[in-house]
Design a protein around this motif. Structure first.
Motif, PDB file in Angstrom:
ATOM      1  N   UNK A  14       0.826  -1.208   0.000  1.00 51.35           N
ATOM      2  CA  UNK A  14       0.000   0.000   0.000  1.00 51.35           C
ATOM      3  C   UNK A  14       0.863   1.261   0.000  1.00 51.35           C
ATOM      4  N   UNK A  15       1.948   1.250   0.793  1.00 48.96           N
ATOM      5  CA  UNK A  15       2.861   2.399   0.833  1.00 48.96           C
ATOM      6  C   UNK A  15       3.567   2.599  -0.509  1.00 48.96           C
ATOM      7  N   UNK A  16       3.986   1.499  -1.142  1.00 45.99           N
ATOM      8  CA  UNK A  16       4.668   1.585  -2.433  1.00 45.99           C
ATOM      9  C   UNK A  16       3.708   2.109  -3.499  1.00 45.99           C
ATOM     10  N   UNK A  17       2.481   1.601  -3.505  1.00 49.33           N
ATOM     11  CA  UNK A  17       1.494   2.061  -4.491  1.00 49.33           C
ATOM     12  C   UNK A  17       1.215   3.554  -4.317  1.00 49.33           C
ATOM     13  N   UNK A  18       1.032   3.979  -3.066  1.00 52.25           N
ATOM     14  CA  UNK A  18       0.781   5.403  -2.808  1.00 52.25           C
ATOM     15  C   UNK A  18       1.955   6.255  -3.276  1.00 52.25           C
ATOM     16  N   UNK A  22       2.502   9.567  -5.995  1.00 54.09           N
ATOM     17  CA  UNK A  22       2.798  10.826  -5.310  1.00 54.09           C
ATOM     18  C   UNK A  22       3.794  11.635  -6.145  1.00 54.09           C
ATOM     19  N   UNK A  23       3.341  12.793  -6.660  1.00 50.97           N
ATOM     20  CA  UNK A  23       4.216  13.582  -7.539  1.00 50.97           C
ATOM     21  C   UNK A  23       5.464  14.079  -6.821  1.00 50.97           C
ATOM     22  N   UNK A  28      11.424  13.537  -6.945  1.00 52.26           N
ATOM     23  CA  UNK A  28      12.728  13.255  -6.329  1.00 52.26           C
ATOM     24  C   UNK A  28      13.418  12.046  -6.947  1.00 52.26           C
ATOM     25  N   UNK A  29      12.640  11.128  -7.528  1.00 52.98           N
ATOM     26  CA  UNK A  29      13.194   9.870  -8.015  1.00 52.98           C
ATOM     27  C   UNK A  29      13.541   9.868  -9.497  1.00 52.98           C
ATOM     28  N   UNK A  30      12.804  10.611 -10.294  1.00 49.81           N
ATOM     29  CA  UNK A  30      13.023  10.585 -11.740  1.00 49.81           C
ATOM     30  C   UNK A  30      14.293  11.363 -12.065  1.00 49.81           C
ATOM     31  N   UNK A  31      15.302  10.706 -12.630  1.00 46.41           N
ATOM     32  CA  UNK A  31      16.538  11.411 -12.978  1.00 46.41           C
ATOM     33  C   UNK A  31      16.255  12.555 -13.960  1.00 46.41           C
ATOM     34  N   UNK A  32      16.782  13.728 -13.655  1.00 46.83           N
ATOM     35  CA  UNK A  32      16.630  14.883 -14.537  1.00 46.83           C
ATOM     36  C   UNK A  32      15.274  15.558 -14.488  1.00 46.83           C
ATOM     37  N   UNK A  34      12.640  18.064 -13.870  1.00 47.53           N
ATOM     38  CA  UNK A  34      12.579  19.484 -13.528  1.00 47.53           C
ATOM     39  C   UNK A  34      11.232  19.840 -12.926  1.00 47.53           C
ATOM     40  N   UNK A  35      10.167  19.220 -13.439  1.00 44.47           N
ATOM     41  CA  UNK A  35       8.840  19.471 -12.893  1.00 44.47           C
ATOM     42  C   UNK A  35       7.920  18.318 -13.235  1.00 44.47           C
ATOM     43  N   UNK A  36       6.961  18.097 -12.367  1.00 46.90           N
ATOM     44  CA  UNK A  36       5.904  17.124 -12.610  1.00 46.90           C
ATOM     45  C   UNK A  36       4.686  17.609 -11.853  1.00 46.90           C
ATOM     46  N   UNK A  37       3.569  17.635 -12.533  1.00 51.13           N
ATOM     47  CA  UNK A  37       2.344  18.086 -11.870  1.00 51.13           C
ATOM     48  C   UNK A  37       1.193  17.185 -12.264  1.00 51.13           C
ATOM     49  N   UNK A  38       0.354  16.918 -11.279  1.00 46.86           N
ATOM     50  CA  UNK A  38      -0.797  16.060 -11.492  1.00 46.86           C
ATOM     51  C   UNK A  38      -1.925  16.917 -12.060  1.00 46.86           C
TER      52      UNK A  38
END
Length: 172
Positions: A14-18, A22-23, A28-32, A34-38
């Motif tokens: 459940x924690x991994x799925x959440x 979570x943007x 923080x995890x996606x290399x490079x 710059x921005x991500x928005x839901x």
């Protein structure tokens, strides 16, 4: 390009799925990244800058989640444009399997690239993709899983007084 992998994450399914939804965690995890928005429960816009060999490109695109099956997994697909560098599109099927207190994350990725970046050759592109996937999952595991307990630091003064023989003896 096809890529499959497995990652063990020291957190509940459940924690991994959440966290996968979570943007802030994804940013923080996606290399490079710059921005991500839901933009909705199943769509996000992202901007990522990557270097593949001699080519550095900023990709902007849309990410869509489908086949939602909380907390078991989903399908993620996206398409991005890197201007003159080219484009990338693809998807991944993510399955989460409980493993005691941890979770096994299985993924199967398919991707297609075109334009200038595609001319670099499949070996360089595949190697870069594997490296980026590794960086993502290492960082994801660090953020989602429990943090290791830090040992009490030894003061520099005590360390200097003991010298290397004393430190070696203490570590044994």
């Amino acid at each position: 390009m096809e890529m499959n992998g497995t990652q063990r994450i020291e957190a509940s399914r459940e924690e991994v799925y959440a966290a996968l939804n979570d943007v802030d965690v994804l940013r923080q995890c996606i290399p490079g990244c710059e921005s991500i928005e839901k933009t909705s429960d199943t769509e996000m816009n992202a901007k990522v800058t990557l270097r593949v060999g001699p080519v550095k490109a900023s990709f902007t695109g849309k990410v869509t989640l489908s086949d939602l099956d909380p907390p078991n997994g989903y399908t993620i697909s996206g398409e991005g444009s890197g201007g003159m560098a080219g484009f990338a599109k693809g998807g991944a099927k993510v399955d989460l399997v409980p493993d005691g207190d941890a979770t096994i994350l299985n993924y199967a990725v398919s991707a297609e690239i075109g334009g200038k970046i595609a001319q670099l050759g499949s070996r360089l592109i595949d190697g870069t993709a594997k490296k980026l996937a590794g960086e993502f999952f290492t960082r994801f595991s660090e953020i989602v899983g429990p943090q290791p307990v830090a040992e009490e630091p030894v003061s520099e003064e005590a360390s200097v007084k003991k010298g290397w023989v004393g430190r070696l003896r203490d570590s044994l």
